[in-house]
Design an enzyme around this catalytic site. Sequence first.
Site, mmCIF file in Angstrom:
data_model
loop_
_atom_site.group_PDB
_atom_site.id
_atom_site.type_symbol
_atom_site.label_atom_id
_atom_site.label_comp_id
_atom_site.label_asym_id
_atom_site.label_seq_id
_atom_site.Cartn_x
_atom_site.Cartn_y
_atom_site.Cartn_z
ATOM 1 N N GLY A 106 12.100 43.355 14.084
ATOM 2 C CA GLY A 106 13.529 43.076 14.240
ATOM 3 C C GLY A 106 14.492 43.670 13.308
ATOM 4 O O GLY A 106 14.063 43.411 12.171
ATOM 5 N N ALA A 107 15.853 44.355 13.674
ATOM 6 C CA ALA A 107 16.452 45.095 12.843
ATOM 7 C C ALA A 107 16.784 44.382 11.455
ATOM 8 O O ALA A 107 16.645 44.639 10.267
ATOM 9 C CB ALA A 107 17.375 45.763 13.387
ATOM 10 N N GLN A 158 7.547 41.358 22.970
ATOM 11 C CA GLN A 158 8.288 40.593 22.138
ATOM 12 C C GLN A 158 9.062 39.445 22.705
ATOM 13 O O GLN A 158 9.489 38.299 22.341
ATOM 14 C CB GLN A 158 9.344 41.373 21.245
ATOM 15 C CG GLN A 158 8.886 42.202 20.297
ATOM 16 C CD GLN A 158 8.622 43.821 20.926
ATOM 17 O OE1 GLN A 158 8.153 43.911 21.881
ATOM 18 N NE2 GLN A 158 8.473 44.597 19.957
ATOM 19 N N ASP A 210 19.321 47.954 17.348
ATOM 20 C CA ASP A 210 18.810 48.529 16.134
ATOM 21 C C ASP A 210 19.761 49.447 15.426
ATOM 22 O O ASP A 210 19.598 49.686 14.095
ATOM 23 C CB ASP A 210 17.291 49.118 16.473
ATOM 24 C CG ASP A 210 16.600 48.017 16.903
ATOM 25 O OD1 ASP A 210 16.310 47.620 17.909
ATOM 26 O OD2 ASP A 210 15.634 47.738 15.837
HETATM 27 O O1 MRU Z 1 10.295 46.992 17.872
HETATM 28 P P1 MRU Z 1 11.017 45.970 17.176
HETATM 29 O O2 MRU Z 1 10.430 44.540 17.713
HETATM 30 O O3 MRU Z 1 11.432 45.659 15.797
HETATM 31 O O4 MRU Z 1 12.577 45.896 18.106
HETATM 32 C C1 MRU Z 1 13.335 45.125 17.985
HETATM 33 C C2 MRU Z 1 14.627 44.925 18.861
HETATM 34 O O5 MRU Z 1 14.847 46.138 19.579
HETATM 35 C C3 MRU Z 1 15.581 43.777 18.722
HETATM 36 O O6 MRU Z 1 16.610 43.788 19.877
HETATM 37 C C4 MRU Z 1 16.620 44.471 17.922
HETATM 38 O O7 MRU Z 1 15.903 44.802 16.499
HETATM 39 C C5 MRU Z 1 17.641 43.488 17.387
HETATM 40 S S1 MRU Z 1 17.148 42.019 16.678
HETATM 41 C C6 MRU Z 1 18.064 41.109 16.112
#
Ligand code: MRU
Length: 354
Positions: free
Chosen positions: A54-55, A202, A243
């Site tokens: 998650g970013a 997720q 992201d």
């Molecule tokens: O690969 P991930 O699980 O890190 O991807 C996360 C996402 O794409 C989320 O939608 C994004 O980070 C926004 S989180 C607040």
Amino acid sequence: MTEDITPPVHWMRQSGKAHVWFLDQTRLPQEERWIDCYDVETLARAIETLQIRGAPALGVAAAYGLALAAWNSEELLPAKVAGDVRRAADRLRSTRPTAINLAWALERVLATGFDSLPTVEDIRQRLIEEAESILAEDIEMGRKMGQAGAALIPDDANIITHCHTGPLATGGYGTALGVVLAAHRAGKRVHVWVDETRPLLQGARLTCYDLARAGVPHTLITDSMAACLMALKKAALAAVGADRIAANGDVANKVGTYSLACLCRRHAVPFYVVAPSSTVDLSMPSGAHIPIEQRAADEVRTMRGTPVAPAGVPVFNPAFDVTPADLVTAIVTERGVHRPPYQDTLAAALARKR
Ligand code: MRU
């Protein structure tokens, strides 16, 4: 109803050796396992394997990683410790390329002037203070996005979302899911359609987990069911995270976000993106410039370790896609609700002092 903020990544130094303590998101929802992490390499691998993901959470973890490098360095001279910190930054930067929050947090900590401080203790204090500020600010940005975004949600709304954007993905508040939770706490009736989010689920594993904990009604669907749901007029709006957001408003987010945005346009459903300003990268003129992480083929060939395709079948596995800005109804940051033309509104919002 009150907020319950539990950061998925913590700094521990009360007793023993300083370390990072994080919730292993790959084990959820079956098991809530917290991991003690004492070195940068273990943290980098945790990021690569999505134990931390998650970013905004990646930004917090990266910042703590630099503090970890200084706190657990065996060097005695400040210049040598600073060298360890810079090497840690290089390693952490190499983990995941798409979420700008990770690089943003590293650059912010590296810019603290830690390398000109006179003692190792000063360096440690400076780095951990900055990392703690990044965490605290992320939670505060989440609150503000929650407030601004909840105003966009009508009462009795069916909301569709993709991937996981809740407390676990951030400092502990959430982005798109934070908005949903804020609307729920404000007394609005909401129901969430949760895309399972193949290949790593997720949505199924983490979004359902967060919504269940918060008591928000929700229903799990496979990603390919979103079209039929919209044709049946069962979604009033879509809310997703990001992201990285380019200067023109193009949005990189979990693969499958772009298809959802296309469906929203086709069915006249508002498509909202919720992300803190730390996710906006004005140095990227458009989404075409955003590096997209390609992940291992076995993530698609298998599900939770079980093969679901012939061994060795060729696979295409981009972790993210880019939704063109013209499909985005509005972008919510902690600075408010921004509408097209994003080229102007995002730049103006970021130029404003907090
Ligand atoms: O690969 P991930 O699980 O890190 O991807 C996360 C996402 O794409 C989320 O939608 C994004 O980070 C926004 S989180 C607040």
